[in-house]
Design a protein around this motif. Structure first.
Motif, short mmCIF file in Angstrom:
data_model
loop_
_atom_site.label_atom_id
_atom_site.label_comp_id
_atom_site.label_asym_id
_atom_site.label_seq_id
_atom_site.Cartn_x
_atom_site.Cartn_y
_atom_site.Cartn_z
N TYR A 154 0.86 -1.18 0.00
CA TYR A 154 0.00 0.00 0.00
C TYR A 154 0.89 1.23 0.00
O TYR A 154 1.83 1.32 0.79
N SER A 193 2.97 0.71 3.46
CA SER A 193 2.56 -0.28 4.45
C SER A 193 2.45 -1.64 3.78
O SER A 193 2.21 -1.72 2.57
N THR A 224 1.18 -9.80 10.95
CA THR A 224 0.82 -8.61 11.74
C THR A 224 -0.04 -7.69 10.88
O THR A 224 -0.17 -7.87 9.69
N SER A 225 -0.58 -6.68 11.50
CA SER A 225 -1.50 -5.82 10.78
C SER A 225 -0.75 -4.97 9.77
O SER A 225 0.45 -4.79 9.83
N TYR A 226 -1.47 -4.45 8.82
CA TYR A 226 -0.87 -3.58 7.83
C TYR A 226 -1.09 -2.13 8.18
O TYR A 226 -1.08 -1.28 7.31
N GLY A 227 -1.31 -1.84 9.43
CA GLY A 227 -1.61 -0.46 9.79
C GLY A 227 -0.39 0.42 9.92
O GLY A 227 -0.49 1.63 9.78
N LYS A 228 0.76 -0.17 10.19
CA LYS A 228 1.95 0.66 10.42
C LYS A 228 2.41 1.28 9.11
O LYS A 228 2.60 0.59 8.11
N LEU A 229 2.58 2.61 9.12
CA LEU A 229 3.08 3.32 7.95
C LEU A 229 4.57 3.64 8.15
O LEU A 229 4.98 4.07 9.22
#
Lengths: 113, 115
Positions: free
Chosen positions: B32, B92, B98-103
């Motif tokens: 992303y 990301s 794990t989540s893909y929220g970390k930018l």
């Protein structure tokens, strides 16, 4: 529709003190992330909260802690403040549903003296 | 080596010029890709959001992603003085469960469009 809101806008603290910053996510968003942005740098990921749990953490010491409430709002706490903690602290909200799209608040500018 | 590299500029162009902003990255897990605009002392504003490789256009803005080269670009056509800001690329990926929220952000490029 209110976007991401953060409080306070500015804050001045003395070295060694503790600080709490607050964030309300965009309506409908369930995930909150916190970032630290030093002057002239891109934001650095501190941690992310989902379902009131810390789900992911960046390379920050334990002095940085957080909390997420049932209404999805969040707090960032920093203990034993150092001069190097002076920065813009940003909150971002997103949906935990197959997207990384994140929206940021205006930030809290923390100055440690 | 940083995961995301972005030329900090500063970049100064005349009004009406085409602006090209770029980032390179090293993490193959990134899927992303985002561009944010940040005015002085404000929070980043999401401009463009793309998934995987390809192009996306929104008004005067075009985002391009080339995953084979690990290279992303943002083009601004007919640039305006109001486009003067810092432009941040962010990425990301879904990293092993794990989540893909970390930018992960680039350093940001400072752009000035002068009349």
């Amino acid at each position: 529709d209110a976007g991401v809101t953060q409080s306070p806008t500015h804050l001045i603290k003395t070295r060694g003190q503790q600080v709490t910053l607050r964030c309300s996510p965009k309506s409908g968003h369930d995930t909150v992330s916190w970032y630290q942005q030093a002057l002239g740098q891109g934001p650095q990921f501190i941690f992310q909260y989902y379902e009131e749990e810390e789900r992911q953490r960046g390379n920050f010491p334990d002095r940085f802690s957080g909390h997420q409430f049932p209404n999805y709002s969040s707090e960032l706490n920093v203990n034993a403040l150092l001069l190097g903690d002076s920065a813009l602290y940003l909150c971002a909200s997103s949906l935990d549903r197959g997207t990384a799209e994140a929206f940021f608040g205006q930030g809290t500018r923390l100055t440690v003296v | 080596q940083k995961e995301v590299e972005q030329d900090p500029g500063p970049l100064s162009v005349p009004e009406g010029a085409i602006v090209s902003l770029n980032c390179t990255y090293s993490n193959s897990a990134f899927q992303y890709f985002m561009w944010y605009r940040q005015y002085s002392r404000k929070g980043p504003e999401l401009l463009m959001y793309t998934y995987s490789s390809g192009n996306k256009e929104d008004g005067r803005f075009t985002a391009q992603v080339d995953k084979s080269s690990k290279y992303i670009s943002l083009f601004i056509r007919d640039s305006q003085p109001s486009d003067s800001a810092t432009y941040l690329c962010a990425m990301s990926g879904f990293d092993g469960g794990t989540s893909y929220g970390k930018l992960t952000f680039g350093q940001g490029t400072i752009l000035t469009v002068h009349p």
